[in-house]
Design a protein around this motif. Sequence first.
Motif, PDB file in Angstrom:
ATOM      1  N   HIS A  29       1.012  -1.152  -0.051  1.00 16.78           N
ATOM      2  CA  HIS A  29       0.051  -0.077   0.062  1.00 16.78           C
ATOM      3  C   HIS A  29       0.903   1.328   0.075  1.00 16.78           C
ATOM      4  CE1 HIS A  29      -3.760  -2.223   1.638  1.00 16.78           C
ATOM      5  NE2 HIS A  29      -3.586  -2.350   0.330  1.00 16.78           N
ATOM      6  N   SER A  93      -3.127   1.301   6.709  1.00 23.31           N
ATOM      7  CA  SER A  93      -2.836   1.673   5.022  1.00 23.31           C
ATOM      8  C   SER A  93      -3.817   1.312   4.365  1.00 23.31           C
ATOM      9  CB  SER A  93      -1.725   0.617   4.955  1.00 23.31           C
ATOM     10  OG  SER A  93      -2.395  -0.737   4.848  1.00 23.31           O
ATOM     11  N   SER A  94      -3.792   2.049   3.097  1.00 23.19           N
ATOM     12  CA  SER A  94      -4.578   2.060   1.934  1.00 23.19           C
ATOM     13  C   SER A  94      -3.988   2.177   0.605  1.00 23.19           C
ATOM     14  CB  SER A  94      -5.768   2.899   1.895  1.00 23.19           C
ATOM     15  OG  SER A  94      -5.351   4.309   1.791  1.00 23.19           O
ATOM     16  N   SER A  98      -7.025   4.442  -5.275  1.00 24.97           N
ATOM     17  CA  SER A  98      -8.314   4.057  -4.656  1.00 24.97           C
ATOM     18  C   SER A  98      -8.861   5.486  -4.134  1.00 24.97           C
ATOM     19  CB  SER A  98      -8.444   3.023  -3.783  1.00 24.97           C
ATOM     20  OG  SER A  98      -7.768   3.420  -2.189  1.00 24.97           O
ATOM     21  N   TYR A 100      -9.207   5.753  -1.266  1.00 25.77           N
ATOM     22  CA  TYR A 100      -8.649   5.681   0.184  1.00 25.77           C
ATOM     23  C   TYR A 100      -9.699   5.505   1.340  1.00 25.77           C
ATOM     24  CZ  TYR A 100      -8.555  10.839   0.093  1.00 25.77           C
ATOM     25  OH  TYR A 100      -8.710  12.142   0.049  1.00 25.77           O
ATOM     26  N   GLU A 102     -11.427   2.813   2.053  1.00 28.57           N
ATOM     27  CA  GLU A 102     -11.018   1.677   2.703  1.00 28.57           C
ATOM     28  C   GLU A 102      -9.697   1.564   3.163  1.00 28.57           C
ATOM     29  OE1 GLU A 102     -11.937  -1.880   1.012  1.00 28.57           O
ATOM     30  OE2 GLU A 102     -11.573  -3.210   2.523  1.00 28.57           O
ATOM     31  N   GLN A 103      -9.588   1.703   4.619  1.00 28.55           N
ATOM     32  CA  GLN A 103      -8.262   1.919   5.198  1.00 28.55           C
ATOM     33  C   GLN A 103      -8.058   0.491   5.860  1.00 28.55           C
ATOM     34  OE1 GLN A 103      -7.390   5.235   7.486  1.00 28.55           O
ATOM     35  NE2 GLN A 103      -7.599   6.536   5.584  1.00 28.55           N
ATOM     36  N   PHE A 104      -6.926  -0.234   6.027  1.00 33.15           N
ATOM     37  CA  PHE A 104      -6.632  -1.525   6.657  1.00 33.15           C
ATOM     38  C   PHE A 104      -6.082  -1.039   8.000  1.00 33.15           C
ATOM     39  CE2 PHE A 104      -8.028  -4.362   3.272  1.00 33.15           C
ATOM     40  CZ  PHE A 104      -8.250  -3.405   2.182  1.00 33.15           C
TER      41      PHE A 104
END
Lengths: 114, 112
Positions: A29, A93-94, A98, A100, A102-104
Motif C-alpha cells: 500500500h 494503510s490503503s 483508490s 482511500y 477503505e483503510q486497513f
Amino acid sequence: NAGVTQTPKFRVLKTGQSMTLLCAQDMNHEYMYWYRQDPGMGLRLIHYSVGEGTTAKGEVPDGYNVSRLKKQNFLLGLESAAPSQTSVYFCASSPQGSSYNEQFFGPGTRLTVL
Amino acid sequence: GESVGLHLPTLSVQEGDNSIINCAYSNSASDYFIWYKQESGKGPQFIIDIRSNMDKRQGQRVTVLLNKTVKHLSLQIAATQPGDSAVYFCAENKGYDYKLSFGAGTTVTVRA
C-alpha cells in the motif's frame, strides 16, 4: 498475508521517556496513517504518509514524529512522553489509486504514560 | 474539529431486529461518507461507503442512506446478529487531502 502489524502491543512509559511504535504492512500500500483513539473521541489522525519518504501532519501531530523510510514501514516516535499521550494507537494503510475510503487497520498499541 | 458526529453514543437492539445508526455531518463538500465497524480489542474495519452524489447504497445485510438536505446519513443493519455487537463509526472523505475524518462512534449491543 499478515496485513498490518503493530509493535509493541502494550507499553508503559514514564513521563519524559521516549519510544518508537512500528507499523508494517505487506500489501504494497502507498498510503499509511497513524491514529490515536481515546474514550468517547473516536479516531484522531496524528500523521500520515502518501508515499515512501513523505509525511504530513494530521489533526493532532504535536509531541509526535514519524518516518517512512521504507514503503512497508511507518514509524511513530514519542520524543518525551506525557500522560496526555496515554491512548490506543492504530496504524492503517490503503492502496494508491483508490478513493482511500477503505483503510486497513492494525490491531493497535495500548500505551500508558505514568 | 469534528465535522461528522453520531446522534447516540449507544444503541441496544434485539437479535433479529433491524438496527439503524445515525450520523450528522456539516461539510456539504465531502466526496464520500464511510462506515467502519470496530469489534472489542480490534482495529476498525471498513463496512461500506457512499459517494455524495448518491442517496442509497446496499451491501451484504447493510444499507447506507444519505440525506443531503438535512446533512444526515444512516447505516441500517438487517436482521441484527450477535456478531454485529461493536462500535460503529461514520467518517467523511473530503476528496482532496488523502485523509478521513472520523466521528465519535456508536456502541451497538445485541440482546439475545
